[in-house]
Design an enzyme around this catalytic site. Sequence first.
Site, PDB file in Angstrom:
ATOM      1  N   CYS A 124       0.918  -1.311   0.132  1.00 54.61           N
ATOM      2  CA  CYS A 124       0.141   0.002  -0.060  1.00 54.61           C
ATOM      3  C   CYS A 124       0.933   1.310   0.057  1.00 54.61           C
ATOM      4  CB  CYS A 124      -1.046  -0.042   1.234  1.00 54.61           C
ATOM      5  SG  CYS A 124      -2.119  -1.270   1.349  1.00 54.61           S
ATOM      6  N   HIS A 163      -3.302   7.368   2.348  1.00 52.84           N
ATOM      7  CA  HIS A 163      -3.924   5.957   1.954  1.00 52.84           C
ATOM      8  C   HIS A 163      -5.253   5.812   2.359  1.00 52.84           C
ATOM      9  CE1 HIS A 163      -3.973   2.016   1.160  1.00 52.84           C
ATOM     10  NE2 HIS A 163      -3.951   1.370   2.042  1.00 52.84           N
ATOM     11  N   ASN A 220      -9.784  -0.112  -0.249  1.00 55.61           N
ATOM     12  CA  ASN A 220      -8.630   0.053  -0.207  1.00 55.61           C
ATOM     13  C   ASN A 220      -7.770  -0.469  -1.428  1.00 55.61           C
ATOM     14  OD1 ASN A 220      -5.927  -0.126   0.227  1.00 55.61           O
ATOM     15  ND2 ASN A 220      -5.903  -1.365   2.315  1.00 55.61           N
TER      16      ASN A 220
HETATM   17  N1  ACO Z   1     -19.007  -8.585   8.484  1.00 57.93           N
HETATM   18  C1  ACO Z   1     -19.397  -8.978   9.232  1.00 57.93           C
HETATM   19  N2  ACO Z   1     -18.617  -9.488  10.489  1.00 57.93           N
HETATM   20  C2  ACO Z   1     -17.354  -9.257  10.279  1.00 57.93           C
HETATM   21  C3  ACO Z   1     -16.991  -9.020   9.098  1.00 57.93           C
HETATM   22  C4  ACO Z   1     -17.414  -8.621   7.981  1.00 57.93           C
HETATM   23  N3  ACO Z   1     -16.900  -8.365   6.943  1.00 57.93           N
HETATM   24  N4  ACO Z   1     -15.436  -9.060   9.104  1.00 57.93           N
HETATM   25  C5  ACO Z   1     -15.252  -9.482  10.615  1.00 57.93           C
HETATM   26  N5  ACO Z   1     -16.454  -9.412  11.233  1.00 57.93           N
HETATM   27  C6  ACO Z   1     -16.597 -10.086  12.656  1.00 57.93           C
HETATM   28  C7  ACO Z   1     -15.563 -10.710  13.277  1.00 57.93           C
HETATM   29  O1  ACO Z   1     -15.668 -12.052  12.901  1.00 57.93           O
HETATM   30  C8  ACO Z   1     -15.827 -10.594  14.573  1.00 57.93           C
HETATM   31  O2  ACO Z   1     -16.773 -11.300  15.122  1.00 57.93           O
HETATM   32  P1  ACO Z   1     -16.924 -11.991  16.633  1.00 57.93           P
HETATM   33  O3  ACO Z   1     -16.673 -10.874  17.618  1.00 57.93           O
HETATM   34  O4  ACO Z   1     -18.185 -12.595  16.597  1.00 57.93           O
HETATM   35  O5  ACO Z   1     -15.445 -12.784  16.540  1.00 57.93           O
HETATM   36  C9  ACO Z   1     -16.217  -8.942  14.727  1.00 57.93           C
HETATM   37  O6  ACO Z   1     -16.953  -8.867  13.399  1.00 57.93           O
HETATM   38  C10 ACO Z   1     -15.182  -8.053  15.350  1.00 57.93           C
HETATM   39  O7  ACO Z   1     -14.076  -8.374  14.251  1.00 57.93           O
HETATM   40  P2  ACO Z   1     -12.642  -7.647  14.417  1.00 57.93           P
HETATM   41  O8  ACO Z   1     -11.670  -8.100  13.516  1.00 57.93           O
HETATM   42  O9  ACO Z   1     -12.367  -7.264  15.987  1.00 57.93           O
HETATM   43  O10 ACO Z   1     -13.162  -6.225  13.825  1.00 57.93           O
HETATM   44  P3  ACO Z   1     -12.564  -4.632  13.822  1.00 57.93           P
HETATM   45  O11 ACO Z   1     -13.217  -3.794  14.575  1.00 57.93           O
HETATM   46  O12 ACO Z   1     -10.897  -4.770  14.393  1.00 57.93           O
HETATM   47  O13 ACO Z   1     -12.378  -4.416  12.443  1.00 57.93           O
HETATM   48  C11 ACO Z   1     -11.010  -4.335  10.551  1.00 57.93           C
HETATM   49  C12 ACO Z   1     -11.853  -5.240  11.496  1.00 57.93           C
HETATM   50  C13 ACO Z   1     -11.953  -3.693   9.684  1.00 57.93           C
HETATM   51  C14 ACO Z   1     -10.516  -5.201   9.454  1.00 57.93           C
HETATM   52  C15 ACO Z   1     -10.093  -3.667  11.424  1.00 57.93           C
HETATM   53  O14 ACO Z   1      -9.325  -4.323  12.028  1.00 57.93           O
HETATM   54  C16 ACO Z   1      -9.008  -2.889  10.226  1.00 57.93           C
HETATM   55  O15 ACO Z   1      -9.250  -1.808   9.450  1.00 57.93           O
HETATM   56  N6  ACO Z   1      -7.689  -3.212  10.540  1.00 57.93           N
HETATM   57  C17 ACO Z   1      -6.719  -2.517   9.379  1.00 57.93           C
HETATM   58  C18 ACO Z   1      -6.708  -3.405   8.224  1.00 57.93           C
HETATM   59  C19 ACO Z   1      -6.425  -2.523   7.068  1.00 57.93           C
HETATM   60  O16 ACO Z   1      -6.639  -1.608   6.808  1.00 57.93           O
HETATM   61  N7  ACO Z   1      -5.647  -3.373   6.038  1.00 57.93           N
HETATM   62  C20 ACO Z   1      -5.362  -2.697   4.825  1.00 57.93           C
HETATM   63  C21 ACO Z   1      -3.996  -2.930   4.478  1.00 57.93           C
HETATM   64  S1  ACO Z   1      -3.019  -2.116   5.835  1.00 57.93           S
HETATM   65  C22 ACO Z   1      -3.183  -0.494   5.866  1.00 57.93           C
HETATM   66  O17 ACO Z   1      -3.396  -0.194   4.733  1.00 57.93           O
HETATM   67  C23 ACO Z   1      -3.069   0.274   6.714  1.00 57.93           C
END
Ligand code: ACO
Length: 325
Positions: free
Chosen positions: A112, A252, A282
């Site tokens: 990224c 980003h 993204n």
């Molecule tokens: N739809 C519904 N529920 C979902 C989904 C979905 N698409 N994805 C995950 N869940 C559920 C999980 O299973 C979990 O359920 P549980 O509590 O029953 O176990 C719940 O939602 C919470 O999951 P978390 O992973 O804790 O959710 P979080 O609030 O952390 O959000 C996310 C997840 C959006 C991926 C976040 O961690 C994030 O944005 N991280 C950064 C990732 C990123 O941006 N990567 C891109 C490249 S790196 C960069 O560019 C910076």
Amino acid sequence: MGSRIVATGRATPRTVITNHELERRMDTSDEWIRTRTGIAQRYALCTDESLVEVAERASRQALARAGMKPEDLEAIIVGTVSSDFGFPSFACQLQHRLGLNSIPAFDVAAACSGFIYALSVADATMRAGEWSRVLLVGADALSTMVDWNDRSTAVLFGDGAGAVVMVREAGQRGVLGSILRSSGEYWELLSVRNRGIQSPIDAEARANRDDAIKMKGPELFKIAVKSLEDITRKVIERAGVSLDDLSLIIPHQANLRIINAVAQRLGLGAEKVFTNVDRYGNTSAASVPIALDEAIESGRIRDNDLVLLNACGGGLTWGANLIRW
Ligand code: ACO
């Protein structure tokens, strides 16, 4: 002598995938995706499309706006991890599509952060006097690398390309500085085993799920916020300006919550932060140049504005460029 961006362009694949379409494919909801990421839709490359062709469209638009022809270029650099081949590079394929020969063309693979890294390389090489006119592209298709059964990654990524034309010139305007960082220690937070376009959304199901993107979202979230705050402060400080002097940050576009958390830590109001993650998801290395192009088109950037670009991604890699527009 320094370097300055004189024109920008952007392009996307033709297929839009809304959150509601994803609701039909997997156990997710529009509400979950919007509140956790800010994303409403993304563009996805299909089997009959080529990402190089998408990048060519963005490049030709930037060249036309710069009043240049491909023959005026002296180098092509592409920030990407989505080349169709292990080699040749994406940049060599793009060079060929632009009808060029012999000028240097190479990829920068920093996930990224690819565009931020490529811009820094272009600026340093132009300052050294090597090139006068460079085409810089960020292009990725991470939607083709996800496992469409893994809802925690499948909803996040979209595809596209952004392009800028840079020229070597003297004066106060242009790139003021860049800082790049990486930390291989955290490679497992975001990785994909294979290189290049793999499984577009309309293809047969992926044969081997181990080859899809693997991500540890919550850990990545925390490190991304800290790194982006830190790199932004450092590049500002090194240039001898202050955060108050900034006209606009183009971060980003990974997740609206990451963007807002960084802005809050930096004490920047929403009017100083450009976002379009709602419409693109993204797009990895394409996200900053696509956002930059939209920011210019919508009149958010004027001559002499102080503009900061930043990104963080797999590697981990992160970095920032500071520009006097
Ligand atoms: N739809 C519904 N529920 C979902 C989904 C979905 N698409 N994805 C995950 N869940 C559920 C999980 O299973 C979990 O359920 P549980 O509590 O029953 O176990 C719940 O939602 C919470 O999951 P978390 O992973 O804790 O959710 P979080 O609030 O952390 O959000 C996310 C997840 C959006 C991926 C976040 O961690 C994030 O944005 N991280 C950064 C990732 C990123 O941006 N990567 C891109 C490249 S790196 C960069 O560019 C910076």
